[in-house]
Design a protein around this motif. Structure first.
Motif, PDB file in Angstrom:
ATOM      1  N   LYS A 108       0.847  -1.191   0.000  1.00 17.12           N
ATOM      2  CA  LYS A 108       0.000   0.000   0.000  1.00 17.12           C
ATOM      3  C   LYS A 108       0.887   1.248   0.000  1.00 17.12           C
ATOM      4  O   LYS A 108       1.816   1.371   0.792  1.00 17.12           O
ATOM      5  N   GLY A 109       0.628   2.159  -0.934  1.00 14.34           N
ATOM      6  CA  GLY A 109       1.404   3.393  -1.047  1.00 14.34           C
ATOM      7  C   GLY A 109       2.633   3.262  -1.921  1.00 14.34           C
ATOM      8  O   GLY A 109       3.300   4.254  -2.219  1.00 14.34           O
ATOM      9  N   GLU A 110       2.952   2.049  -2.377  1.00 12.26           N
ATOM     10  CA  GLU A 110       4.118   1.856  -3.247  1.00 12.26           C
ATOM     11  C   GLU A 110       3.734   2.131  -4.690  1.00 12.26           C
ATOM     12  O   GLU A 110       2.655   1.771  -5.153  1.00 12.26           O
ATOM     13  N   ILE A 111       4.625   2.793  -5.418  1.00 13.16           N
ATOM     14  CA  ILE A 111       4.338   3.135  -6.820  1.00 13.16           C
ATOM     15  C   ILE A 111       4.408   1.856  -7.641  1.00 13.16           C
ATOM     16  O   ILE A 111       5.385   1.111  -7.585  1.00 13.16           O
ATOM     17  N   ASP A 112       3.357   1.606  -8.441  1.00 10.69           N
ATOM     18  CA  ASP A 112       3.340   0.372  -9.227  1.00 10.69           C
ATOM     19  C   ASP A 112       3.680   0.593 -10.684  1.00 10.69           C
ATOM     20  O   ASP A 112       3.761  -0.356 -11.465  1.00 10.69           O
ATOM     21  N   GLY A 113       3.893   1.840 -11.118  1.00  8.73           N
ATOM     22  CA  GLY A 113       4.323   2.091 -12.476  1.00  8.73           C
ATOM     23  C   GLY A 113       3.196   2.187 -13.484  1.00  8.73           C
ATOM     24  O   GLY A 113       3.446   2.319 -14.685  1.00  8.73           O
ATOM     25  N   ILE A 114       1.934   2.117 -13.065  1.00 12.18           N
ATOM     26  CA  ILE A 114       0.811   2.232 -13.993  1.00 12.18           C
ATOM     27  C   ILE A 114       0.416   3.682 -14.094  1.00 12.18           C
ATOM     28  O   ILE A 114       0.162   4.343 -13.078  1.00 12.18           O
ATOM     29  N   LEU A 115       0.369   4.190 -15.321  1.00  9.90           N
ATOM     30  CA  LEU A 115      -0.045   5.566 -15.536  1.00  9.90           C
ATOM     31  C   LEU A 115      -1.569   5.623 -15.639  1.00  9.90           C
ATOM     32  O   LEU A 115      -2.184   4.816 -16.332  1.00  9.90           O
ATOM     33  N   GLU A 116      -2.197   6.566 -14.962  1.00  6.51           N
ATOM     34  CA  GLU A 116      -3.650   6.653 -14.996  1.00  6.51           C
ATOM     35  C   GLU A 116      -4.115   7.849 -15.763  1.00  6.51           C
ATOM     36  O   GLU A 116      -3.547   8.817 -15.963  1.00  6.51           O
TER      37      GLU A 116
END
Length: 116
Positions: A108-116
């Motif tokens: 939770k709170g970690e950047i997953d690299g998906i652009l929204e």
């Protein structure tokens, strides 16, 4: 003009003192009265400081003892031996064309690299 300082040296004024006698003997036997005690002090100091230095490094080694990679990972001696040919044939037997890509779940709170 009166002389304030006498022309005689300090050791000449106190010719019976221990320092004056040592100074006279030092000019006759310099190695015996200076060199030999100096070298004896150096050698004796080396012998006395060697155990102290060894003790210092032994304490340091005990304090910061390095673990091997296997000990750190908790792997015991019951590991299987790896044979390169055996691993090659084991991978050949797998169907490497039928695989599915899955994303690793992020914290939770970690950047997953998906652009929204």
């Amino acid at each position: 003009m009166p002389r304030v300082f006498s022309s005689k040296s300090f050791s000449a004024l106190h010719s019976n003192s221990l320092a004056a006698r040592y100074r006279r003997q030092l000019t006759k036997h310099p190695f015996l009265l200076f060199g030999l005690p100096f070298l004896t002090t150096i050698v004796a100091g080396s012998f006395f400081l060697t155990p102290a230095t060894a003790l210092r490094y032994e304490r340091f080694d005990r304090k910061f003892q390095q673990m091997s990679k296997e000990e750190a990972m908790g792997i015991g001696q019951n590991r299987r031996k790896v044979d390169m040919k055996e691993e090659y044939y084991r991978l050949q037997a797998k169907d490497l064309d039928a695989w599915e890509q899955r994303r690793v779940k992020r914290l939770k709170g970690e950047i997953d690299g998906i652009l929204e």
